[in-house]
Design a protein around this motif. Structure first.
Motif, mmCIF file in Angstrom:
data_model
loop_
_atom_site.group_PDB
_atom_site.id
_atom_site.type_symbol
_atom_site.label_atom_id
_atom_site.label_comp_id
_atom_site.label_asym_id
_atom_site.label_seq_id
_atom_site.Cartn_x
_atom_site.Cartn_y
_atom_site.Cartn_z
ATOM 1 N N PRO A 17 0.900 -1.116 0.178
ATOM 2 C CA PRO A 17 -0.162 0.188 0.206
ATOM 3 C C PRO A 17 0.759 1.251 0.162
ATOM 4 C CG PRO A 17 0.125 -1.008 2.122
ATOM 5 C CD PRO A 17 0.789 -1.741 1.407
ATOM 6 N N SER A 18 0.343 2.327 -0.307
ATOM 7 C CA SER A 18 0.960 3.694 -0.363
ATOM 8 C C SER A 18 1.189 4.230 0.993
ATOM 9 C CB SER A 18 -0.026 4.820 -0.682
ATOM 10 O OG SER A 18 -1.034 4.931 0.260
ATOM 11 N N VAL A 19 2.255 4.860 1.087
ATOM 12 C CA VAL A 19 3.082 5.341 2.446
ATOM 13 C C VAL A 19 1.591 6.034 3.055
ATOM 14 C CG1 VAL A 19 4.432 6.996 3.616
ATOM 15 C CG2 VAL A 19 5.242 5.696 1.594
ATOM 16 N N VAL A 20 0.727 6.792 2.651
ATOM 17 C CA VAL A 20 -0.384 7.340 3.258
ATOM 18 C C VAL A 20 -1.356 6.295 3.914
ATOM 19 C CG1 VAL A 20 -2.250 8.766 2.808
ATOM 20 C CG2 VAL A 20 -0.535 9.408 1.710
ATOM 21 N N THR A 21 -1.497 5.316 2.981
ATOM 22 C CA THR A 21 -2.472 4.144 3.586
ATOM 23 C C THR A 21 -1.740 3.486 4.747
ATOM 24 O OG1 THR A 21 -3.571 3.852 1.501
ATOM 25 C CG2 THR A 21 -3.696 2.010 2.916
ATOM 26 N N ASP A 43 13.571 1.924 -3.943
ATOM 27 C CA ASP A 43 13.998 0.806 -5.031
ATOM 28 C C ASP A 43 12.755 0.677 -5.807
ATOM 29 O OD1 ASP A 43 16.701 0.814 -3.500
ATOM 30 O OD2 ASP A 43 16.353 -0.698 -2.401
ATOM 31 N N GLU A 44 13.354 -0.241 -6.839
ATOM 32 C CA GLU A 44 12.482 -0.692 -8.013
ATOM 33 C C GLU A 44 11.185 -1.290 -7.242
ATOM 34 O OE1 GLU A 44 12.456 -4.223 -11.271
ATOM 35 O OE2 GLU A 44 14.270 -2.710 -11.410
ATOM 36 N N SER A 45 11.161 -2.136 -6.233
ATOM 37 C CA SER A 45 10.228 -2.558 -5.906
ATOM 38 C C SER A 45 9.714 -2.410 -4.366
ATOM 39 C CB SER A 45 10.140 -4.198 -5.886
ATOM 40 O OG SER A 45 11.246 -4.617 -5.275
ATOM 41 N N VAL A 46 10.530 -1.659 -3.520
ATOM 42 C CA VAL A 46 10.369 -1.482 -2.311
ATOM 43 C C VAL A 46 10.865 -0.047 -1.755
ATOM 44 C CG1 VAL A 46 10.722 -3.709 -1.598
ATOM 45 C CG2 VAL A 46 12.669 -2.092 -1.378
ATOM 46 N N LYS A 47 10.248 0.586 -0.611
ATOM 47 C CA LYS A 47 10.551 1.690 -0.045
ATOM 48 C C LYS A 47 11.133 1.363 1.314
ATOM 49 C CE LYS A 47 7.034 4.492 -2.366
ATOM 50 N NZ LYS A 47 5.993 5.265 -2.415
ATOM 51 N N THR A 48 12.253 2.111 1.787
ATOM 52 C CA THR A 48 12.670 2.019 3.074
ATOM 53 C C THR A 48 11.995 3.460 3.912
ATOM 54 O OG1 THR A 48 14.804 0.906 2.323
ATOM 55 C CG2 THR A 48 14.775 2.169 4.649
#
Length: 92
Positions: A17-21, A43-48
């Motif tokens: 889900p989005s960072v907001v959700t 990154d291409e498929s993930v966020k830290t």
């Protein structure tokens, strides 16, 4: 044992889900008074994310369970604040 008032977590999550959700759902957990997520790296498929959660008596395992339900994982617990109030870290 002193209650946990603040947790700062290093979290790896997929783009959905989005960072907001993601942050909103954490903020909806019982006992959480505030939740903040800051994107540190994409990154291409993930966020830290750096996730900061505050409340009067946080349950790390309940927070971890919710994060995992959102298809994310905690890489590390970077800060814990316990007691009757929180302190700002003088080193930051």
């Amino acid at each position: 044992m002193a209650p946990i008032r603040r947790l700062v977590l290093d979290v790896l999550k997929p783009h959905d889900p989005s960072v907001v959700t993601f942050t909103s759902q954490l903020g909806d957990l019982e006992g959480i008074e505030a939740a903040t997520a800051t994107v540190i790296e994409v990154d291409e498929s993930v966020k830290t994310l750096r996730v900061t959660i505050e409340g009067k008596d946080l349950d790390l395992e309940r927070v971890r369970s919710e994060i995992e339900d959102l298809s994310a994982s905690i890489h590390s617990v970077d800060q814990v604040s316990c007691g009757s109030r929180t302190l700002e870290d003088p080193w930051l």
